[in-house]
Design a protein around this motif. Structure first.
Motif, PDB file in Angstrom:
ATOM      1  N   GLN A 295      -4.870  28.687 -22.701  1.00  0.00           N
ATOM      2  CA  GLN A 295      -4.510  28.446 -21.434  1.00  0.00           C
ATOM      3  C   GLN A 295      -2.980  27.140 -22.488  1.00  0.00           C
ATOM      4  N   GLY A 296      -2.295  27.249 -21.475  1.00  0.00           N
ATOM      5  CA  GLY A 296      -0.808  26.253 -21.986  1.00  0.00           C
ATOM      6  C   GLY A 296       0.645  27.354 -22.156  1.00  0.00           C
ATOM      7  N   ASP A 297       1.793  26.493 -22.415  1.00  0.00           N
ATOM      8  CA  ASP A 297       2.988  27.157 -22.426  1.00  0.00           C
ATOM      9  C   ASP A 297       3.100  28.324 -22.411  1.00  0.00           C
ATOM     10  N   GLY A 298       3.636  28.689 -21.575  1.00  0.00           N
ATOM     11  CA  GLY A 298       3.442  30.450 -21.694  1.00  0.00           C
ATOM     12  C   GLY A 298       4.605  31.228 -22.052  1.00  0.00           C
ATOM     13  N   VAL A 299       5.543  30.587 -22.014  1.00  0.00           N
ATOM     14  CA  VAL A 299       6.772  30.805 -23.799  1.00  0.00           C
ATOM     15  C   VAL A 299       5.863  31.373 -25.401  1.00  0.00           C
ATOM     16  N   LEU A 300       5.011  30.594 -25.370  1.00  0.00           N
ATOM     17  CA  LEU A 300       4.429  30.064 -26.355  1.00  0.00           C
ATOM     18  C   LEU A 300       3.643  31.436 -26.296  1.00  0.00           C
ATOM     19  N   ILE A 301       2.031  31.215 -25.562  1.00  0.00           N
ATOM     20  CA  ILE A 301       1.464  31.904 -25.679  1.00  0.00           C
ATOM     21  C   ILE A 301       2.326  34.208 -25.900  1.00  0.00           C
ATOM     22  N   SER A 302       2.911  34.300 -24.772  1.00  0.00           N
ATOM     23  CA  SER A 302       3.897  35.331 -25.091  1.00  0.00           C
ATOM     24  C   SER A 302       3.885  35.235 -26.809  1.00  0.00           C
ATOM     25  N   GLN A 303       4.083  34.083 -28.121  1.00  0.00           N
ATOM     26  CA  GLN A 303       5.168  34.794 -28.753  1.00  0.00           C
ATOM     27  C   GLN A 303       3.891  35.285 -29.805  1.00  0.00           C
ATOM     28  N   LEU A 304       2.631  34.263 -28.987  1.00  0.00           N
ATOM     29  CA  LEU A 304       1.485  34.769 -29.834  1.00  0.00           C
ATOM     30  C   LEU A 304       0.568  35.937 -30.155  1.00  0.00           C
ATOM     31  N   GLY A 305       0.989  36.229 -28.737  1.00  0.00           N
ATOM     32  CA  GLY A 305       0.727  37.555 -28.252  1.00  0.00           C
ATOM     33  C   GLY A 305       1.121  38.684 -29.146  1.00  0.00           C
ATOM     34  N   GLU A 306       2.266  38.325 -29.534  1.00  0.00           N
ATOM     35  CA  GLU A 306       3.408  39.454 -29.630  1.00  0.00           C
ATOM     36  C   GLU A 306       2.621  39.517 -31.522  1.00  0.00           C
ATOM     37  N   ILE A 307       2.660  38.306 -32.328  1.00  0.00           N
ATOM     38  CA  ILE A 307       2.282  38.001 -33.592  1.00  0.00           C
ATOM     39  C   ILE A 307       1.255  39.120 -33.449  1.00  0.00           C
ATOM     40  N   PHE A 308       0.030  38.225 -33.294  1.00  0.00           N
ATOM     41  CA  PHE A 308      -1.634  39.055 -32.935  1.00  0.00           C
ATOM     42  C   PHE A 308      -1.248  40.249 -32.074  1.00  0.00           C
ATOM     43  N   SER A 309      -0.858  40.858 -32.747  1.00  0.00           N
ATOM     44  CA  SER A 309      -0.452  42.173 -31.328  1.00  0.00           C
ATOM     45  C   SER A 309      -0.873  43.291 -33.305  1.00  0.00           C
ATOM     46  N   PRO A 310      -1.230  44.755 -33.107  1.00  0.00           N
ATOM     47  CA  PRO A 310      -1.378  45.733 -33.633  1.00  0.00           C
ATOM     48  C   PRO A 310       0.190  45.718 -34.469  1.00  0.00           C
ATOM     49  N   HIS A 311       1.326  45.574 -34.137  1.00  0.00           N
ATOM     50  CA  HIS A 311       2.620  45.634 -34.845  1.00  0.00           C
ATOM     51  C   HIS A 311       2.785  44.729 -34.943  1.00  0.00           C
ATOM     52  N   GLY A 312       2.097  43.282 -35.219  1.00  0.00           N
ATOM     53  CA  GLY A 312       2.977  42.146 -35.537  1.00  0.00           C
ATOM     54  C   GLY A 312       2.649  41.364 -37.144  1.00  0.00           C
ATOM     55  N   SER A 313       3.124  40.603 -37.081  1.00  0.00           N
ATOM     56  CA  SER A 313       2.678  39.395 -38.648  1.00  0.00           C
ATOM     57  C   SER A 313       1.777  39.710 -38.666  1.00  0.00           C
ATOM     58  N   ARG A 314       0.773  39.881 -37.923  1.00  0.00           N
ATOM     59  CA  ARG A 314      -0.910  39.545 -38.166  1.00  0.00           C
ATOM     60  C   ARG A 314      -1.832  40.476 -38.482  1.00  0.00           C
ATOM     61  N   ALA A 315      -0.631  41.926 -38.000  1.00  0.00           N
ATOM     62  CA  ALA A 315      -1.367  43.020 -37.533  1.00  0.00           C
ATOM     63  C   ALA A 315      -2.366  42.811 -38.674  1.00  0.00           C
ATOM     64  N   PHE A 316      -3.046  42.700 -39.875  1.00  0.00           N
ATOM     65  CA  PHE A 316      -4.262  43.116 -40.648  1.00  0.00           C
ATOM     66  C   PHE A 316      -5.145  41.502 -39.683  1.00  0.00           C
ATOM     67  N   ASP A 317      -5.188  41.224 -39.109  1.00  0.00           N
ATOM     68  CA  ASP A 317      -6.403  40.249 -38.906  1.00  0.00           C
ATOM     69  C   ASP A 317      -6.509  40.725 -37.633  1.00  0.00           C
ATOM     70  N   VAL A 318      -5.552  41.746 -36.787  1.00  0.00           N
ATOM     71  CA  VAL A 318      -6.315  42.099 -35.335  1.00  0.00           C
ATOM     72  C   VAL A 318      -6.670  43.122 -36.154  1.00  0.00           C
ATOM     73  N   ALA A 319      -6.940  43.971 -36.524  1.00  0.00           N
ATOM     74  CA  ALA A 319      -7.481  45.875 -37.494  1.00  0.00           C
ATOM     75  C   ALA A 319      -8.873  45.054 -37.735  1.00  0.00           C
ATOM     76  N   MET A 320      -8.613  43.619 -38.854  1.00  0.00           N
ATOM     77  CA  MET A 320      -9.975  43.390 -39.043  1.00  0.00           C
ATOM     78  C   MET A 320     -10.613  43.069 -38.119  1.00  0.00           C
ATOM     79  N   MET A 321     -10.642  42.606 -37.417  1.00  0.00           N
ATOM     80  CA  MET A 321     -11.648  41.962 -36.075  1.00  0.00           C
ATOM     81  C   MET A 321     -11.846  42.964 -35.762  1.00  0.00           C
ATOM     82  N   GLU A 322     -11.036  43.638 -35.095  1.00  0.00           N
ATOM     83  CA  GLU A 322     -11.579  44.648 -34.668  1.00  0.00           C
ATOM     84  C   GLU A 322     -12.469  46.213 -35.007  1.00  0.00           C
TER      85      GLU A 322
END
Length: 452
Positions: A84-111
């Motif tokens: 909850q906060g700045d919408g542009v930053l939230i969108s950017q963070l959603g891309e980063i923490f996605s299966p194709h983002g720079s934090r894809a490892f973290d995403v896969a491990m949490m799943e």
């Protein structure tokens, strides 16, 4: 020091890692001029709500939030992050923490850990409410018990009768390079049977293990790194099958970090206690003042501690500046090279660690610098952890902390904490050398509750 246009002051910098940029003091400097509210909720076993602020319009905003969310994922753990906060930053963070983002490892491990698709989403009309997941752990000493501690380089087992250790042993093993899970099964059973030979009967088995545990299954672990995907299930049920082979003895399995914290709580008789075990990697756990574990993930080996662009890269996650590269035998070997301390690359990492520790025992000045460097990094990192965990006692265990090197490391850590973070009421403890190595297996023996 300056990072992303934000100056901050650090009095103590590790001499072998002069580019080290500790997250904790930079975070404090960033927040000193942050006024715009931003909320983060992480949902896993429970729900943790983290209230913070951003500067707004600063190039540091995204980096601060990305590192903070990563810290929360590997401390708290979860499959859903609500922002909850700045919408542009939230969108950017959603891309980063996605299966194709720079934090894809973290995403896969949490799943993998939580068995659900991972998502980052903007809050709707209602923001998630905090939902604690604390529960009691261990402390059961009655009867004849076996405690097994599975590390990446050695396995430890203890036979315990009514809280008294009657037998303990450490044995070198090589689980990380074994592709056949039958190797792991044989080694675990060998340890359990060796301990059982020193008991009149076996009432319960407790296991402390590297990796992420759900129930009595090993969901993700470097111990199974070489096991092919089609045989991973055998590895995951390793301890359950071992207990069955011992006669369906009552079994409890816990992450080695939580057992480290439990060992500290049992030793001190009070909490809260954070346990940090430095071995093949970094393990961490936390027990609160009531002797309960938080239900959090506590896999701080993957949590960020160093913001430097040239920070060492973790070979598993691909990220840089995470805890496992600073508080492990790999860290000692890396710093040995920087210090000009000779180690034999043909040896295993555990053997190279022993080479450095022997030089430290002999008073080698470069070896001393290695462990003092680690103490500086540990102090700055504990200040970061204190933003997530209510800390009072920190117990340092594991093979890396053995010998005079562990003493140098913790002495330096205490000094840096006093100089840089006098407001933190932290007591950094180093138990005796045998407890540092064996303490987890003894605490593990107390995990199962045996009903009369």
């Amino acid at each position: 020091m300056e990072y992303l246009g934000i100056p901050f002051s650090v009095k103590n910098v590790p001499c072998l890692q002069p580019d080290f940029l500790p997250f904790a003091p930079w975070r404090t400097a960033y927040l000193s001029q942050a006024r715009q509210p931003f909320r983060i909720a992480v949902e896993g076993n429970g729900t943790v709500v983290y209230e913070t602020r951003i500067r707004g319009g600063s190039p540091a905003d995204l980096q601060y939030l990305e590192r903070t969310i990563k810290l929360l994922l590997w401390s708290v753990g979860g499959w859903r992050v609500t922002l909850q906060g700045d919408g542009v930053l939230i969108s950017q963070l959603g891309e980063i923490f996605s299966p194709h983002g720079s934090r894809a490892f973290d995403v896969a491990m949490m799943e993998t850990v939580y068995g659900r698709p991972f998502c980052v989403e903007a809050a709707g009309e209602r923001f998630p409410e905090p939902r604690p997941a604390a529960r009691p752990i261990g402390g059961h000493l009655e009867g004849c018990r076996i405690g097994f501690d599975a590390g990446g380089s050695d396995r430890k087992v203890s036979a315990v009768v009514d809280g008294r250790t009657v037998y303990s042993e450490e044995v070198v093993w090589h689980p990380k390079t074994a592709a056949d899970p039958q190797y792991h099964q044989r080694e675990v059973l060998c340890a359990l049977r060796t301990a059982a030979a020193h008991l009149p009967r076996v009432d319960a088995i407790g296991v402390s293990t590297a990796g992420i545990v759900r129930g009595d299954e090993l969901m993700v672990s470097a111990l199974l790194a070489a096991v092919p995907p089609e045989r991973q299930q055998e590895g995951r049920t390793l301890y359950r099958r071992a207990a069955a082979a011992m006669g369906n003895v009552p079994l409890a399995v816990a992450n080695d970090g939580d057992v480290t914290a439990l060992a500290g709580y049992m030793s001190l008789g009070t909490g809260p206690v954070m346990g940090i075990a430095m071995g093949t990697s970094q393990a961490a756990g936390y027990v609160d003042a009531q002797g309960r574990v938080s239900g959090w993930l506590n896999e701080l080996a993957f949590a960020p501690v160093d913001l430097a662009e040239a920070a060492p890269r973790d070979p598993w996650s691909g990220d840089t500046g995470v805890g496992g590269q600073y508080f492990s035998q790999d860290a000692v070997i890396r710093l040995a090279a920087a210090a000009g301390v000779p180690t034999d690359a043909a040896l295993t990492p555990a053997q190279q660690l022993r080479q450095v520790q022997e030089l430290a025992r002999q008073g080698h000045p470069a070896a001393r610098r290695i462990f003092r460097d680690m103490g500086v990094c540990l102090a700055h990192t504990l200040a970061l952890y204190a933003e997530i965990y209510p800390l009072r006692h920190v117990m340092v265990l594991g093979r890396v902390a053995s010998g005079i090197g562990g003493e140098w490391m913790t002495e330096t850590c205490r000094r840096v904490l006093a100089e840089e973070y006098p407001q933190l009421p932290l007591e950094v403890l180093l138990p005796d050398d045998r407890f540092r190595r064996i303490g987890q297996s003894v605490a593990a023996a107390s995990l199962p509750q045996v009903r009369p």
